[in-house]
Scaffold this active site. Structure first.
Site, PDB file in Angstrom:
ATOM      1  N   MET A 156      -7.195   9.045   9.493  1.00 43.23           N
ATOM      2  CA  MET A 156      -7.757   9.668   8.291  1.00 43.23           C
ATOM      3  C   MET A 156      -8.632  10.868   8.649  1.00 43.23           C
ATOM      4  O   MET A 156      -9.701  11.070   8.073  1.00 43.23           O
ATOM      5  CB  MET A 156      -8.559   8.625   7.485  1.00 43.23           C
ATOM      6  CG  MET A 156      -7.682   7.509   6.940  1.00 43.23           C
ATOM      7  SD  MET A 156      -8.581   6.194   6.115  1.00 43.23           S
ATOM      8  CE  MET A 156      -8.958   5.108   7.476  1.00 43.23           C
ATOM      9  N   ASP A 201       0.823  -1.209   0.000  1.00 44.00           N
ATOM     10  CA  ASP A 201       0.000   0.000   0.000  1.00 44.00           C
ATOM     11  C   ASP A 201       0.856   1.258   0.000  1.00 44.00           C
ATOM     12  O   ASP A 201       2.053   1.224   0.251  1.00 44.00           O
ATOM     13  CB  ASP A 201      -0.889   0.020   1.252  1.00 44.00           C
ATOM     14  CG  ASP A 201      -2.105  -0.859   1.085  1.00 44.00           C
ATOM     15  OD1 ASP A 201      -2.364  -1.309  -0.040  1.00 44.00           O
ATOM     16  OD2 ASP A 201      -2.782  -1.093   2.099  1.00 44.00           O
ATOM     17  N   LYS A 217      -3.842   3.263  -2.359  1.00 41.16           N
ATOM     18  CA  LYS A 217      -5.059   4.061  -2.356  1.00 41.16           C
ATOM     19  C   LYS A 217      -4.790   5.157  -1.346  1.00 41.16           C
ATOM     20  O   LYS A 217      -4.295   4.899  -0.283  1.00 41.16           O
ATOM     21  CB  LYS A 217      -6.260   3.254  -1.853  1.00 41.16           C
ATOM     22  CG  LYS A 217      -6.453   1.944  -2.536  1.00 41.16           C
ATOM     23  CD  LYS A 217      -7.179   0.978  -1.627  1.00 41.16           C
ATOM     24  CE  LYS A 217      -8.654   1.283  -1.541  1.00 41.16           C
ATOM     25  NZ  LYS A 217      -9.439   0.769  -2.624  1.00 41.16           N
TER      26      LYS A 217
END
Ligand code: SAH
Length: 283
Positions: free
Chosen positions: A186, A50, A71
């Site tokens: 996030m 990732d 991503k």
């Protein structure tokens, strides 16, 4: 695995062809890899990694093909389903597949979804936990995620969902009331909305908050601020994701536990930031 580490052979499982090992890489510092992760990196034919996995970690698998499946921030560059099916294809082709994810694969990492798809396709899997950024990243900033004088619980929340919006299922008012310490993953994109929701639900504008970006790497930055000032302070400091945001009194412990600052020669700012007036171990 060739190693001088004195562990019995059965402690080093063999990554067989056709298997997928779903492995946490930790928050960044290669020293925070687990021994199982290193063992996996040494054996893999292919590593699918990732965005948050550091180059220095991939360097532990020089023999393997490295495939980026990143991503970032709700902008999928590879669809989740495509990644899962790619893992299936590679395993069926007889590869030793290492799926490497930042932090812990089962903490806001969609590791559960990928593992589920693999099992549904009869691919044998092994899960290797990792140090999650919300724990290890805070520790590198000198913030204990629990501290007896502060919290008996901690709430891990995500600031946005797959679509990039704040998760509609999150009840910020309840979280605000029920969580002594919040650790937000996030959270940067929607920090204005999140901090306002917490204040609206009764958290003080002076509540301590820390923002730790690229934690545990050489680029780590730590901002100490408050709920009321966080938006302006993030902008002023020019901070960018990835970041862990910690809300709660435990942030104050950084004043005595900023061990990286101390290693660089700084004195602790306050030996008793919670004002308990006694060494913690005497209680
Ligand atoms: N599975 C990961 C989390 C993946 S979600 C884990 O357990 O850590 C991605 C988010 O994790 C980022 O947006 C950020 O909030 C956090 N994150 C991951 N690595 C980080 C790091 N080195 N520094 C700060 N935040 C990090």
């Amino acid at each position: 695995m060739s190693t001088t580490i004195p562990l019995p052979a059965h402690a080093w499982p063999v990554l067989e062809p056709g298997w997928v090992w779903l492995c946490g890489a930790g928050p960044g510092d290669p020293g925070l890899l687990t021994l199982h992760a290193v063992n996996a990196l040494r054996q893999a034919d292919v590593v699918i990694y990732d965005a948050l996995v550091q180059e220095a970690i991939l360097a532990w698998a020089p023999q393997a093909e490295h495939i980026y499946a990143g991503k970032r921030g709700g902008k999928p560059s590879a669809k989740q389903r495509d990644i899962s099916l790619r893992l299936v294809d590679l395993a069926r082709a007889g590869k030793r597949v290492l799926r490497l994810k930042g932090g812990d694969p089962f903490v806001f990492g969609r590791g559960g979804e990928e593992a589920q798809t693999l099992v549904q396709h009869n691919i044998p899997v092994r899960i290797i936990p990792g140090i999650s950024a919300g724990i290890g990243g805070l520790a590198y900033a000198g913030i204990p995620v629990t501290h007896r004088d502060v919290n008996q619980s901690v709430t891990f929340v995500t600031g946005h969902d797959q679509s990039g919006n704040t998760p509609s299922s999150l009840d910020w008012a309840s979280i605000s009331k029920g969580s002594q310490v919040l650790v937000i993953y996030m959270g940067m994109k929607h920090i204005a909305q999140i901090s306002q929701s917490l204040i609206d639900a009764g958290r003080s504008i002076s509540e301590p908050v820390a923002v730790v970006t690229t934690a545990t790497t050489n680029d780590q930055q730590v901002l100490e601020t408050t709920l009321g000032s966080i938006v302006d302070d993030i902008a002023q400091a020019g901070l960018a994701p990835p970041a862990i945001i910690c809300v709660g009194q435990s942030v104050l412990m950084r004043q005595v536990l900023d061990w990286q600052g101390m290693a660089a020669g700084e004195a602790p700012r306050n030996l008793d930031p919670l004002g308990r007036g006694r060494p913690a171990e005497t209680a």
